[in-house]
Motif scaffolding. Structure first.
Motif, short mmCIF file in Angstrom:
data_model
loop_
_atom_site.label_atom_id
_atom_site.label_comp_id
_atom_site.label_asym_id
_atom_site.label_seq_id
_atom_site.Cartn_x
_atom_site.Cartn_y
_atom_site.Cartn_z
N GLY A 66 50.95 66.88 44.55
CA GLY A 66 51.40 66.67 46.11
C GLY A 66 50.24 65.74 47.30
N LEU A 67 50.07 65.26 45.78
CA LEU A 67 49.02 63.76 46.49
C LEU A 67 48.56 62.13 45.82
CD1 LEU A 67 45.50 65.87 45.30
CD2 LEU A 67 46.19 65.40 47.67
N PHE A 68 48.22 61.51 46.97
CA PHE A 68 48.25 60.57 46.85
C PHE A 68 46.79 59.57 46.54
CE2 PHE A 68 49.26 59.69 50.66
CZ PHE A 68 49.63 58.30 51.61
N PHE A 69 46.58 58.81 46.33
CA PHE A 69 45.43 57.35 46.72
C PHE A 69 46.19 56.42 47.13
CE2 PHE A 69 42.24 53.33 45.99
CZ PHE A 69 41.85 54.17 46.88
N VAL A 102 36.49 55.36 48.90
CA VAL A 102 35.78 55.75 47.67
C VAL A 102 33.88 56.17 47.94
CG1 VAL A 102 34.03 54.18 45.46
CG2 VAL A 102 36.67 53.37 47.31
N PRO A 103 33.94 57.55 47.50
CA PRO A 103 32.89 58.33 48.23
C PRO A 103 31.63 58.37 46.65
CG PRO A 103 34.15 59.76 47.56
CD PRO A 103 34.99 58.42 47.58
N VAL A 144 31.82 47.01 38.32
CA VAL A 144 32.12 48.70 38.74
C VAL A 144 33.07 49.39 37.79
CG1 VAL A 144 33.48 50.21 39.89
CG2 VAL A 144 32.30 48.37 41.08
N THR A 145 32.72 50.29 36.75
CA THR A 145 33.02 50.82 35.60
C THR A 145 33.68 52.09 35.78
OG1 THR A 145 31.47 52.17 34.63
CG2 THR A 145 31.41 50.10 33.98
N GLU A 146 33.02 53.21 37.05
CA GLU A 146 33.78 53.97 37.02
C GLU A 146 34.18 54.82 38.70
OE1 GLU A 146 32.59 58.39 37.09
OE2 GLU A 146 32.74 57.57 35.05
N VAL A 147 35.64 54.75 39.33
CA VAL A 147 35.13 55.38 40.46
C VAL A 147 35.94 56.45 41.08
CG1 VAL A 147 36.22 53.87 42.50
CG2 VAL A 147 35.72 52.86 40.67
N THR A 148 34.84 57.01 42.25
CA THR A 148 35.69 58.27 42.50
C THR A 148 36.25 58.04 43.94
OG1 THR A 148 33.64 59.64 41.88
CG2 THR A 148 34.28 60.38 43.12
N LEU A 149 36.94 58.48 43.96
CA LEU A 149 38.36 57.81 44.90
C LEU A 149 39.17 59.39 45.53
CD1 LEU A 149 40.87 56.35 42.88
CD2 LEU A 149 39.43 54.92 44.43
N ARG A 150 38.75 59.50 47.00
CA ARG A 150 39.46 60.58 48.02
C ARG A 150 40.43 59.93 47.73
NH1 ARG A 150 35.84 59.31 52.27
NH2 ARG A 150 34.27 60.79 51.35
N LEU A 151 41.32 61.13 47.85
CA LEU A 151 42.65 61.86 47.93
C LEU A 151 43.15 62.20 48.97
CD1 LEU A 151 43.56 62.91 44.38
CD2 LEU A 151 42.87 60.33 44.86
N HIS A 152 44.57 61.84 49.34
CA HIS A 152 45.39 62.67 50.83
C HIS A 152 46.28 63.17 50.16
CE1 HIS A 152 42.72 60.36 53.42
NE2 HIS A 152 42.48 59.42 51.85
#
Length: 353
Positions: A66-69, A102-103, A144-152
């Motif tokens: 139930g989430l998306f970027f 992107v946190p 950049v090799t890895e990304v932390t993402l904020r989802l909604h």
């Protein structure tokens, strides 16, 4: 660093500014195989992904939770490339751009040092904000090799369109909506020539006038009240009543319309510009740009994420017509349009949408 050889990361190659093209003698580093979705944390609304993960695949994986970027640059871009270019898109008016979503990052610098920025916490006030230093740095500070993402949360959505007697009215109503604090999911501007292309080639039938596409998010009752308020503002600025449309059809049309415009001139290529100004200057810049391109023989179309002051003027040019390219370079880039935009413009690289 020791040998002075440039290293250029390559993700999906979907950005139009050429940032993924290496210099002669440089090393091109393909990040596409860093395609693991490392971790999805639904309760924290955070995901950790490899830089090569594609945007559409990530959202397919998130759907069951139930989430998306939300950042949508109009291409199936790699997440690492989107972070490096500070990508934006149609959802920016509500959810912000990569900078806000992107946190944290993992980056390899030119000296071979691995730098990890940010935390999984929603807030931190300690230390330097290195994440925002790297986001949008175009790979110049590291790969950049890895990304932390904020989802909604995946929103309930309903879409509509409205036509306007004037291009000015279509732009100015968006400013009024923003000043009123009304939260819309998406709002996109299409000028009259582009609407005419849609009517010739697409499944929608629209009045041949400047048009806004809207998307509203929330519960049905919330959408109904919001649409009524926005519909009143639209009519105040010379717009027609909102017309509800099937959401997928409306936004597929928005995605495809510039390719249809290019197809109207066989053998031509599109030359997109990408301009962002303070929203108070948006109507002025768009109107003067439309005036300039209308006075030329070069087909051009205006489309924009007007909710955040961003628009694209897309020129349809034949590459083998040197006089036409010279006209573009001298009159459009070097002439009055450039002088109007230069004081407040930000033409930073990002995938074109």
């Amino acid at each position: 660093m020791r040998y002075g050889i440039p290293i250029t990361p390559f993700g999906a190659g979907s950005g139009l500014e050429g940032g993924a093209i290496p210099e002669t003698g440089a090393i091109s580093v393909d990040t596409s195989r860093l395609d693991s979705i490392i971790e999805i944390r639904p309760d924290d609304m955070i995901a950790r992904v490899g830089a090569g993960v594609r945007r559409l695949e990530l959202n397919r994986q998130l759907r069951d939770a139930g989430l998306f970027f939300p950042v949508d640059p109009g291409a199936d871009a790699s997440i690492g490339g989107m972070a490096s270019t500070g990508a934006s898109g149609t959802n920016a008016v509500r959810y912000g751009v990569m900078r806000e979503n992107v946190p944290g990052l993992t980056v390899v610098t030119g000296t071979g040092e691995v730098v990890r920025t940010g935390t999984l916490a929603r807030k931190s006030s300690s230390g330097y904000d290195l994440t925002r230093l790297f986001v949008g740095s175009e790979g110049t500070l590291g790969i950049v090799t890895e990304v932390t993402l904020r989802l909604h949360p995946l929103p309930d959505a309903k879409s509509a369109h409205a036509s306007f007697a004037t291009l000015a009215g279509a732009v100015e109503v968006v400013t009024a909506i923003k000043k009123a604090g009304l939260a819309i999911g998406r709002v996109e501007l299409l000028d009259q020539p582009l609407v005419e292309v849609i009517n010739r080639r697409g499944a929608l039938s629209l009045p041949p006038l400047p048009t806004l596409f809207f998307e509203f998010h929330g519960y049905a009752s919330k959408i109904e009240g919001l649409a009524a308020t926005i519909g009143g503002l639209v009519e105040d600025f010379g717009g027609t009543p909102l017309v509800w449309a099937e959401t997928n059809l409306l936004w597929t049309t928005r995605r495809d319309c510039l390719a249809w415009a290019r197809a109207e001139r066989p053998g031509a290529n599109s030359w997109p510009s990408d301009v962002c100004v303070p929203i108070s200057r948006l109507a002025e810049v768009i109107l003067e740009t439309r005036e300039d391109v209308s006075a030329s023989a070069i087909p051009a179309y205006i489309v924009g994420h007007v909710g955040d002051g961003n628009f694209h003027c897309v020129f349809i040019l034949a590459d083998d017509e040197e006089e036409e390219v010279a006209y573009y370079a001298d009159r459009i880039v070097g002439g009055r349009s450039r002088s109007v935009v230069r004081p407040a413009a930000n033409t930073g690289s990002k995938p074109f949408a």
